[in-house]
Design a protein around this motif. Structure first.
Motif, PDB file in Angstrom:
ATOM      1  N   MET A   1       0.858  -1.179   0.000  1.00  0.00           N
ATOM      2  CA  MET A   1       0.000   0.000   0.000  1.00  0.00           C
ATOM      3  C   MET A   1       0.899   1.236   0.000  1.00  0.00           C
ATOM      4  SD  MET A   1      -2.910   1.181   2.753  1.00  0.00           S
ATOM      5  CE  MET A   1      -3.816  -0.336   2.510  1.00  0.00           C
ATOM      6  N   LEU A   2       0.604   2.153  -0.874  1.00  0.00           N
ATOM      7  CA  LEU A   2       1.369   3.386  -0.995  1.00  0.00           C
ATOM      8  C   LEU A   2       0.813   4.445  -0.050  1.00  0.00           C
ATOM      9  CD1 LEU A   2       3.553   5.007  -2.521  1.00  0.00           C
ATOM     10  CD2 LEU A   2       1.788   5.609  -4.165  1.00  0.00           C
ATOM     11  N   PHE A   3       1.703   5.097   0.661  1.00  0.00           N
ATOM     12  CA  PHE A   3       1.314   6.157   1.587  1.00  0.00           C
ATOM     13  C   PHE A   3       1.848   7.502   1.110  1.00  0.00           C
ATOM     14  CE2 PHE A   3       0.933   2.444   4.217  1.00  0.00           C
ATOM     15  CZ  PHE A   3      -0.135   2.720   5.042  1.00  0.00           C
ATOM     16  N   ILE A   4       1.126   8.553   1.422  1.00  0.00           N
ATOM     17  CA  ILE A   4       1.535   9.920   1.143  1.00  0.00           C
ATOM     18  C   ILE A   4       1.760  10.608   2.484  1.00  0.00           C
ATOM     19  CG2 ILE A   4       0.850  12.116   0.104  1.00  0.00           C
ATOM     20  CD1 ILE A   4       1.369   9.838  -1.911  1.00  0.00           C
ATOM     21  N   THR A   5       2.896  11.265   2.623  1.00  0.00           N
ATOM     22  CA  THR A   5       3.189  11.946   3.886  1.00  0.00           C
ATOM     23  C   THR A   5       2.544  13.332   3.909  1.00  0.00           C
ATOM     24  OG1 THR A   5       5.205  13.017   3.097  1.00  0.00           O
ATOM     25  CG2 THR A   5       5.431  10.789   4.039  1.00  0.00           C
ATOM     26  N   ILE A   6       2.411  13.846   5.104  1.00  0.00           N
ATOM     27  CA  ILE A   6       1.863  15.198   5.256  1.00  0.00           C
ATOM     28  C   ILE A   6       2.781  16.217   4.576  1.00  0.00           C
ATOM     29  CG2 ILE A   6       2.890  15.678   7.525  1.00  0.00           C
ATOM     30  CD1 ILE A   6       0.070  16.961   8.212  1.00  0.00           C
ATOM     31  N   GLN A   7       4.088  15.951   4.580  1.00  0.00           N
ATOM     32  CA  GLN A   7       5.034  16.855   3.912  1.00  0.00           C
ATOM     33  C   GLN A   7       4.825  16.838   2.395  1.00  0.00           C
ATOM     34  OE1 GLN A   7       5.966  14.519   6.200  1.00  0.00           O
ATOM     35  NE2 GLN A   7       6.761  15.727   7.901  1.00  0.00           N
ATOM     36  N   ASP A   8       4.559  15.652   1.837  1.00  0.00           N
ATOM     37  CA  ASP A   8       4.278  15.561   0.401  1.00  0.00           C
ATOM     38  C   ASP A   8       2.992  16.300   0.049  1.00  0.00           C
ATOM     39  OD1 ASP A   8       6.544  14.067  -0.156  1.00  0.00           O
ATOM     40  OD2 ASP A   8       5.498  12.143  -0.051  1.00  0.00           O
ATOM     41  N   LEU A   9       1.973  16.149   0.884  1.00  0.00           N
ATOM     42  CA  LEU A   9       0.717  16.859   0.627  1.00  0.00           C
ATOM     43  C   LEU A   9       0.922  18.364   0.671  1.00  0.00           C
ATOM     44  CD1 LEU A   9      -2.082  14.859   2.455  1.00  0.00           C
ATOM     45  CD2 LEU A   9      -1.901  15.323   0.029  1.00  0.00           C
TER      46      LEU A   9
ATOM     47  N   MET B   1      -5.474  15.327   8.324  1.00  0.00           N
ATOM     48  CA  MET B   1      -4.235  14.800   8.908  1.00  0.00           C
ATOM     49  C   MET B   1      -3.763  15.691  10.052  1.00  0.00           C
ATOM     50  SD  MET B   1      -2.267  13.520   5.489  1.00  0.00           S
ATOM     51  CE  MET B   1      -0.867  12.789   6.342  1.00  0.00           C
ATOM     52  N   ILE B   2      -3.871  16.982   9.885  1.00  0.00           N
ATOM     53  CA  ILE B   2      -3.467  17.905  10.952  1.00  0.00           C
ATOM     54  C   ILE B   2      -4.337  17.690  12.188  1.00  0.00           C
ATOM     55  CG2 ILE B   2      -3.415  20.331  11.654  1.00  0.00           C
ATOM     56  CD1 ILE B   2      -2.528  20.956   8.742  1.00  0.00           C
ATOM     57  N   VAL B   3      -5.646  17.645  11.990  1.00  0.00           N
ATOM     58  CA  VAL B   3      -6.580  17.476  13.106  1.00  0.00           C
ATOM     59  C   VAL B   3      -6.349  16.140  13.809  1.00  0.00           C
ATOM     60  CG1 VAL B   3      -9.020  17.158  13.680  1.00  0.00           C
ATOM     61  CG2 VAL B   3      -8.330  19.010  12.165  1.00  0.00           C
ATOM     62  N   GLN B   4      -6.085  15.085  13.030  1.00  0.00           N
ATOM     63  CA  GLN B   4      -5.914  13.754  13.602  1.00  0.00           C
ATOM     64  C   GLN B   4      -4.487  13.495  14.093  1.00  0.00           C
ATOM     65  OE1 GLN B   4      -7.207  11.334  10.311  1.00  0.00           O
ATOM     66  NE2 GLN B   4      -9.368  11.649  10.784  1.00  0.00           N
ATOM     67  N   GLY B   5      -3.565  14.385  13.766  1.00  0.00           N
ATOM     68  CA  GLY B   5      -2.171  14.188  14.149  1.00  0.00           C
ATOM     69  C   GLY B   5      -1.476  13.109  13.342  1.00  0.00           C
ATOM     70  N   SER B   6      -1.954  12.841  12.130  1.00  0.00           N
ATOM     71  CA  SER B   6      -1.378  11.811  11.264  1.00  0.00           C
ATOM     72  C   SER B   6      -0.171  12.353  10.510  1.00  0.00           C
ATOM     73  CB  SER B   6      -2.406  11.332  10.242  1.00  0.00           C
ATOM     74  OG  SER B   6      -3.536  10.813  10.874  1.00  0.00           O
ATOM     75  N   GLN B   7       0.782  11.477  10.256  1.00  0.00           N
ATOM     76  CA  GLN B   7       1.958  11.855   9.478  1.00  0.00           C
ATOM     77  C   GLN B   7       1.896  11.330   8.047  1.00  0.00           C
ATOM     78  OE1 GLN B   7       4.572  13.980  10.335  1.00  0.00           O
ATOM     79  NE2 GLN B   7       3.011  14.425  11.865  1.00  0.00           N
ATOM     80  N   ARG B   8       1.023  10.352   7.807  1.00  0.00           N
ATOM     81  CA  ARG B   8       0.860   9.810   6.460  1.00  0.00           C
ATOM     82  C   ARG B   8      -0.543   9.254   6.296  1.00  0.00           C
ATOM     83  NH1 ARG B   8       3.924   4.073   6.116  1.00  0.00           N
ATOM     84  NH2 ARG B   8       2.841   3.098   7.858  1.00  0.00           N
ATOM     85  N   VAL B   9      -0.945   9.131   5.033  1.00  0.00           N
ATOM     86  CA  VAL B   9      -2.284   8.646   4.714  1.00  0.00           C
ATOM     87  C   VAL B   9      -2.159   7.673   3.533  1.00  0.00           C
ATOM     88  CG1 VAL B   9      -2.810  10.570   3.151  1.00  0.00           C
ATOM     89  CG2 VAL B   9      -4.659   9.370   4.251  1.00  0.00           C
ATOM     90  N   PRO B  10      -2.935   6.584   3.540  1.00  0.00           N
ATOM     91  CA  PRO B  10      -2.903   5.676   2.388  1.00  0.00           C
ATOM     92  C   PRO B  10      -3.433   6.382   1.137  1.00  0.00           C
ATOM     93  CG  PRO B  10      -4.035   4.654   4.255  1.00  0.00           C
ATOM     94  CD  PRO B  10      -3.815   6.091   4.598  1.00  0.00           C
ATOM     95  N   MET B  11      -2.762   6.147   0.036  1.00  0.00           N
ATOM     96  CA  MET B  11      -3.156   6.778  -1.233  1.00  0.00           C
ATOM     97  C   MET B  11      -4.583   6.402  -1.614  1.00  0.00           C
ATOM     98  SD  MET B  11      -1.777   8.602  -3.666  1.00  0.00           S
ATOM     99  CE  MET B  11      -1.243   8.679  -5.339  1.00  0.00           C
ATOM    100  N   ASP B  12      -5.010   5.192  -1.276  1.00  0.00           N
ATOM    101  CA  ASP B  12      -6.335   4.742  -1.714  1.00  0.00           C
ATOM    102  C   ASP B  12      -7.497   5.396  -0.976  1.00  0.00           C
ATOM    103  OD1 ASP B  12      -5.922   3.375   0.661  1.00  0.00           O
ATOM    104  OD2 ASP B  12      -6.435   1.405  -0.140  1.00  0.00           O
ATOM    105  N   VAL B  13      -7.236   6.196   0.060  1.00  0.00           N
ATOM    106  CA  VAL B  13      -8.334   6.914   0.725  1.00  0.00           C
ATOM    107  C   VAL B  13      -8.585   8.279   0.086  1.00  0.00           C
ATOM    108  CG1 VAL B  13      -7.934   5.731   2.920  1.00  0.00           C
ATOM    109  CG2 VAL B  13      -6.966   8.011   2.549  1.00  0.00           C
ATOM    110  N   LEU B  14      -7.687   8.701  -0.801  1.00  0.00           N
ATOM    111  CA  LEU B  14      -7.869   9.987  -1.480  1.00  0.00           C
ATOM    112  C   LEU B  14      -8.914   9.852  -2.581  1.00  0.00           C
ATOM    113  CD1 LEU B  14      -4.133  11.062  -1.953  1.00  0.00           C
ATOM    114  CD2 LEU B  14      -5.684  11.686  -0.094  1.00  0.00           C
ATOM    115  N   ASP B  15      -9.676  10.919  -2.815  1.00  0.00           N
ATOM    116  CA  ASP B  15     -10.625  10.882  -3.925  1.00  0.00           C
ATOM    117  C   ASP B  15      -9.850  11.001  -5.241  1.00  0.00           C
ATOM    118  OD1 ASP B  15     -10.207  13.629  -4.564  1.00  0.00           O
ATOM    119  OD2 ASP B  15     -11.857  14.260  -3.296  1.00  0.00           O
TER     120      ASP B  15
END
Length: 74
Positions: free
Chosen positions: A1-9, A43-57
């Motif tokens: 699974m590919l993840f995107i970091t908050i820095q990449d976003l 991600m900011i609100v949840q304090g996440s550092q990365r998110v799975p690519m497949d959750v993005l629209d």
């Protein structure tokens, strides 16, 4: 699974803002920056550092994929 970091976003949002600056009196973001801003804010609100690519629209996926392709250093 590919993840995107908050820095990449954040970098992708800034890239799209430079390509298509905010417009109008309300300073609307372009479609790509707007699509990326939603998961970025969550991600900011949840304090996440990365998110799975497949959750993005689809719009956000396309925007991040284009950003990564254009900014890839060969």
């Amino acid at each position: 699974m590919l993840f995107i970091t908050i820095q990449d976003l954040e970098a992708a949002i800034n890239y799209w803002r430079s390509q298509s600056p905010a417009s109008g009196e309300e300073l609307h973001l372009c479609i790509e920056a707007s699509a990326l801003a939603k998961p970025y804010a969550l991600m900011i609100v949840q304090g996440s550092q990365r998110v799975p690519m497949d959750v993005l629209d689809e719009t956000a996926k396309s925007a991040i994929q284009t950003f990564l392709k254009v900014t890839k250093i060969n």
